[in-house]
Write an enzyme that holds these catalytic residues in place. Structure first.
Site, PDB file in Angstrom:
ATOM      1  N   GLY A   7       0.875  -1.179   0.000  1.00  0.00           N
ATOM      2  CA  GLY A   7       0.000   0.000   0.000  1.00  0.00           C
ATOM      3  C   GLY A   7       0.907   1.222   0.000  1.00  0.00           C
ATOM      4  N   SER A   8       1.221   1.702  -1.212  1.00  0.00           N
ATOM      5  CA  SER A   8       2.235   2.760  -1.317  1.00  0.00           C
ATOM      6  C   SER A   8       1.586   4.090  -1.674  1.00  0.00           C
ATOM      7  CB  SER A   8       3.286   2.363  -2.353  1.00  0.00           C
ATOM      8  OG  SER A   8       3.864   1.147  -1.946  1.00  0.00           O
ATOM      9  N   GLY A  12       2.937   5.244   2.866  1.00  0.00           N
ATOM     10  CA  GLY A  12       3.745   4.134   2.340  1.00  0.00           C
ATOM     11  C   GLY A  12       4.950   4.647   1.568  1.00  0.00           C
ATOM     12  N   ASN A 103      -4.424   3.814  10.977  1.00  0.00           N
ATOM     13  CA  ASN A 103      -5.388   4.340  11.944  1.00  0.00           C
ATOM     14  C   ASN A 103      -6.557   3.362  12.029  1.00  0.00           C
ATOM     15  OD1 ASN A 103      -4.090   6.718  12.641  1.00  0.00           O
ATOM     16  ND2 ASN A 103      -4.964   7.853  10.923  1.00  0.00           N
ATOM     17  N   LYS A 185      -5.293   7.307  19.798  1.00  0.00           N
ATOM     18  CA  LYS A 185      -5.268   7.892  18.453  1.00  0.00           C
ATOM     19  C   LYS A 185      -6.651   7.767  17.799  1.00  0.00           C
ATOM     20  CE  LYS A 185      -2.352   8.781  14.616  1.00  0.00           C
ATOM     21  NZ  LYS A 185      -1.754   8.196  13.431  1.00  0.00           N
ATOM     22  N   ASN A 189      -8.966  10.671  16.016  1.00  0.00           N
ATOM     23  CA  ASN A 189      -9.607  10.579  14.698  1.00  0.00           C
ATOM     24  C   ASN A 189     -11.131  10.559  14.798  1.00  0.00           C
ATOM     25  OD1 ASN A 189      -7.180  10.485  13.211  1.00  0.00           O
ATOM     26  ND2 ASN A 189      -6.908   8.358  13.785  1.00  0.00           N
ATOM     27  N   ASN A 193     -11.341  14.202  13.164  1.00  0.00           N
ATOM     28  CA  ASN A 193     -11.517  13.824  11.756  1.00  0.00           C
ATOM     29  C   ASN A 193     -12.980  13.856  11.373  1.00  0.00           C
ATOM     30  OD1 ASN A 193      -8.825  13.320  11.454  1.00  0.00           O
ATOM     31  ND2 ASN A 193      -9.110  11.336  10.489  1.00  0.00           N
ATOM     32  N   SER A 256      -7.388  14.095   7.703  1.00  0.00           N
ATOM     33  CA  SER A 256      -7.360  13.255   6.493  1.00  0.00           C
ATOM     34  C   SER A 256      -8.761  12.865   5.997  1.00  0.00           C
ATOM     35  CB  SER A 256      -6.524  12.009   6.754  1.00  0.00           C
ATOM     36  OG  SER A 256      -7.078  11.293   7.830  1.00  0.00           O
TER      37      SER A 256
HETATM   38  P1  NAD Z   1      -3.460   6.900   0.948  1.00  0.00           P
HETATM   39  O1  NAD Z   1      -4.883   7.157   0.635  1.00  0.00           O
HETATM   40  O2  NAD Z   1      -2.479   7.932   0.536  1.00  0.00           O
HETATM   41  O3  NAD Z   1      -3.013   5.519   0.284  1.00  0.00           O
HETATM   42  C1  NAD Z   1      -3.718   4.323   0.556  1.00  0.00           C
HETATM   43  C2  NAD Z   1      -3.896   3.552  -0.753  1.00  0.00           C
HETATM   44  O4  NAD Z   1      -4.792   4.268  -1.613  1.00  0.00           O
HETATM   45  C3  NAD Z   1      -2.610   3.382  -1.547  1.00  0.00           C
HETATM   46  O5  NAD Z   1      -2.612   2.088  -2.093  1.00  0.00           O
HETATM   47  C4  NAD Z   1      -2.719   4.432  -2.630  1.00  0.00           C
HETATM   48  O6  NAD Z   1      -2.000   4.147  -3.794  1.00  0.00           O
HETATM   49  C5  NAD Z   1      -4.201   4.436  -2.896  1.00  0.00           C
HETATM   50  N1  NAD Z   1      -4.614   5.716  -3.476  1.00  0.00           N
HETATM   51  C6  NAD Z   1      -4.384   6.951  -2.976  1.00  0.00           C
HETATM   52  N2  NAD Z   1      -4.918   7.902  -3.783  1.00  0.00           N
HETATM   53  C7  NAD Z   1      -5.498   7.237  -4.808  1.00  0.00           C
HETATM   54  C8  NAD Z   1      -6.212   7.649  -5.975  1.00  0.00           C
HETATM   55  N3  NAD Z   1      -6.440   8.931  -6.232  1.00  0.00           N
HETATM   56  N4  NAD Z   1      -6.668   6.695  -6.815  1.00  0.00           N
HETATM   57  C9  NAD Z   1      -6.452   5.385  -6.549  1.00  0.00           C
HETATM   58  N5  NAD Z   1      -5.787   4.925  -5.463  1.00  0.00           N
HETATM   59  C10 NAD Z   1      -5.315   5.840  -4.616  1.00  0.00           C
HETATM   60  O7  NAD Z   1      -3.381   6.563   2.497  1.00  0.00           O
HETATM   61  P2  NAD Z   1      -2.384   7.121   3.608  1.00  0.00           P
HETATM   62  O8  NAD Z   1      -2.711   8.540   3.868  1.00  0.00           O
HETATM   63  O9  NAD Z   1      -1.001   6.737   3.261  1.00  0.00           O
HETATM   64  O10 NAD Z   1      -2.881   6.308   4.874  1.00  0.00           O
HETATM   65  C11 NAD Z   1      -2.572   4.925   5.097  1.00  0.00           C
HETATM   66  C12 NAD Z   1      -2.978   4.577   6.523  1.00  0.00           C
HETATM   67  O11 NAD Z   1      -2.178   5.347   7.431  1.00  0.00           O
HETATM   68  C13 NAD Z   1      -4.439   4.929   6.871  1.00  0.00           C
HETATM   69  O12 NAD Z   1      -4.919   4.012   7.823  1.00  0.00           O
HETATM   70  C14 NAD Z   1      -4.320   6.297   7.514  1.00  0.00           C
HETATM   71  O13 NAD Z   1      -5.396   6.590   8.371  1.00  0.00           O
HETATM   72  C15 NAD Z   1      -3.015   6.121   8.285  1.00  0.00           C
HETATM   73  N6  NAD Z   1      -2.327   7.374   8.577  1.00  0.00           N
HETATM   74  C16 NAD Z   1      -2.158   8.319   7.599  1.00  0.00           C
HETATM   75  C17 NAD Z   1      -1.480   9.489   7.909  1.00  0.00           C
HETATM   76  C18 NAD Z   1      -1.237  10.544   6.849  1.00  0.00           C
HETATM   77  O14 NAD Z   1      -0.769  11.629   7.214  1.00  0.00           O
HETATM   78  N7  NAD Z   1      -1.479  10.298   5.565  1.00  0.00           N
HETATM   79  C19 NAD Z   1      -0.974   9.684   9.205  1.00  0.00           C
HETATM   80  C20 NAD Z   1      -1.143   8.680  10.163  1.00  0.00           C
HETATM   81  C21 NAD Z   1      -1.817   7.523   9.826  1.00  0.00           C
END
Ligand code: NAD
Length: 307
Positions: A7-8, A12, A103, A185, A189, A193, A256
């Site tokens: 999950g990048s 990621g 989260n 946490k 949220n 959130n 978020s």
């Molecule tokens: P993200 O939405 O950036 O990514 C999650 C997945 O969604 C990835 O596989 C990504 O490639 C895909 N994705 C993102 N945008 C997309 C689009 N437009 N079209 C198709 N696919 C898409 O998620 P994140 O923010 O990295 O969060 C991951 C986990 O970490 C969640 O549980 C989140 O609550 C937690 N978290 C996030 C943050 C933050 O600041 N982003 C901070 C703490 C915890």
């Protein structure tokens, strides 16, 4: 260490970048075709605390990658966790550690259906990130990343992961109470959130409303009742004060979930207030705040046509 990022997205890519820079062999896994294509063609662009960089990093869909890994960090959204676990089964050995920093609540139970408890590392992070475009992300903070092994007799492997993160500047810390940190946490949220998303405001504006104290007490009381059934003591006053202190630090930030709705993406509400609403029903408690917040967020997803 041979590491996969399952999950990048925003976090990621940030973690993957930091760990590759720190000398590890990192592969990014994802399903988003445009993002994978951009990283393959132009490298991954990451801005860490304002400093821009671009790196070449292996990336692909889980089914395309045939390797096994020492450690896999999961960074899907909560609702993508199970599907990702299904897709990475062939990358696991008997020793592969799986780290989950998502989260939300209930993830350790889901992971334990796929991975032996001794290999599960649960945690939380205060690093933040965002996706600016396919292949382009930003990553901010200084940590920490607090983790703990699900099986308390298996600290050694987790301590190696903690050291690796510390060596990469991610500020890894071995926690003795990740369960508590995860619930605290979830309270952040489940209040900021969810409420900022419903009220379409930032955290500063939310904390300036005259209703915030009552809302925070109501929501946190419902979380604390369910936490208690899991043996976690959440002191409502202490958590409400923690929320206020957190809000002062992050001020004008839009959480978020607010951004998910703005980008027409599903929220993690079912893994936050939704868990508390459901568990309260099962256990015979009233949880009107969490129940209605969950319904309203889903209504908002419907209005925005989010599936
Ligand atoms: P993200 O939405 O950036 O990514 C999650 C997945 O969604 C990835 O596989 C990504 O490639 C895909 N994705 C993102 N945008 C997309 C689009 N437009 N079209 C198709 N696919 C898409 O998620 P994140 O923010 O990295 O969060 C991951 C986990 O970490 C969640 O549980 C989140 O609550 C937690 N978290 C996030 C943050 C933050 O600041 N982003 C901070 C703490 C915890």
């Amino acid at each position: 260490m041979k590491i996969a990022i399952a999950g990048s997205g925003a976090l990621g890519c940030g973690f993957g970048y930091m760990m590759q820079k720190g000398g590890n062999d990192v592969t990014l896994l994802d399903f988003w075709e445009e993002h994978i294509k951009a990283i393959k063609e132009n490298g991954l662009s990451v801005t860490v605390n304002g400093k821009e960089d671009n790196v070449i990093i292996p990336v692909g869909k889980p089914e395309e990658i045939k390797d096994t890994f020492d450690t896999i960090f999961i960074f899907t959204k909560s609702m993508g966790l199970r599907n990702m676990l299904e897709k990475i089964k062939h990358m696991l050995t008997e020793e592969t550690k799986v780290v989950c920093l998502l989260n939300g609540l209930g993830h350790a139970d889901t992971i334990s259906e796929y991975i032996p408890k001794k290999n599960i590392i649960m945690g939380t992070t205060v690093w933040t990130g965002g996706l600016d475009a396919p292949g382009k992300t930003h990553f901010m903070g200084e940590g920490p990343v607090e983790v703990q092994n699900s099986d308390e007799n298996e600290e050694e492997g987790t301590r190696q992961v903690v050291k690796m993160m510390a060596d990469c500047g991610l500020n890894g810390i071995y926690s003795q109470n990740v369960h508590f940190t995860t619930w605290r946490k979830a309270c952040v949220n489940g209040t900021m959130n969810a409420l900022c998303s419903l009220l379409d405001c930032n955290i500063k504006q939310l904390f300036e409303t005259s209703q915030i104290d009552e809302l925070n007490h109501g929501i946190v009381s419902e979380f604390s009742r369910i936490a208690e059934t899991e043996g976690i003591k959440l002191d409502v006053e202490e958590i409400v004060n923690y929320l206020k202190a957190t809000a002062e630090k992050v001020g004008g930030h839009y959480p978020s979930m607010h951004q998910d709705l703005k980008n027409k993406r599903p929220t993690e509400i079912d893994f936050l207030n939704g868990v508390v609403a459901k568990e309260s029903e099962v256990k015979g408690f009233e949880a009107p705040y969490c129940k209605q917040i969950t319904q309203l967020i889903h209504a908002k997803e419907d209005i925005l046509g989010i599936k």
